[in-house]
Motif scaffolding. Structure first.
Motif: not given
Length: 79
Positions: A23-27, A44-45, A58-67
């Motif tokens: 993905c071209g991002i850091s681990r 990135t998603a 989109c699930r990565l963004i919807r579900d990935g929002v930190p608490t």
């Protein structure tokens, strides 16, 4: 979000490092996404979804929002 992303990655036989490199991002950044510490950009998603072979990036963004934060991601972007 449960551990669906981790389960999907492991079932694909990939390490966090392998996904990150593809993905071209850091681990560390990928690990943060997997653990919901970071919400990925749309770009990135999409890359993560492509690497792991799923369509609902989109699930990565919807579900990935930190608490405790607000999701300002427009749902219309997923259509």
């Amino acid at each position: 979000m449960d551990d669906w992303l981790k389960i999907l990655r492991k079932s694909s036989g990939l390490t966090q490092q392998a996904v990150a490199e593809k993905c071209g991002i850091s681990r560390q950044y990928y690990c943060g996404i997997e653990k919901r510490r970071w919400c990925p950009s749309v770009s990135t998603a999409k890359k993560i979804a492509t690497v792991l072979g799923f369509d609902d990036w989109c699930r990565l963004i919807r579900d990935g929002v930190p608490t405790g934060t607000t999701n300002t991601f427009p749902e219309s972007s997923c259509m």
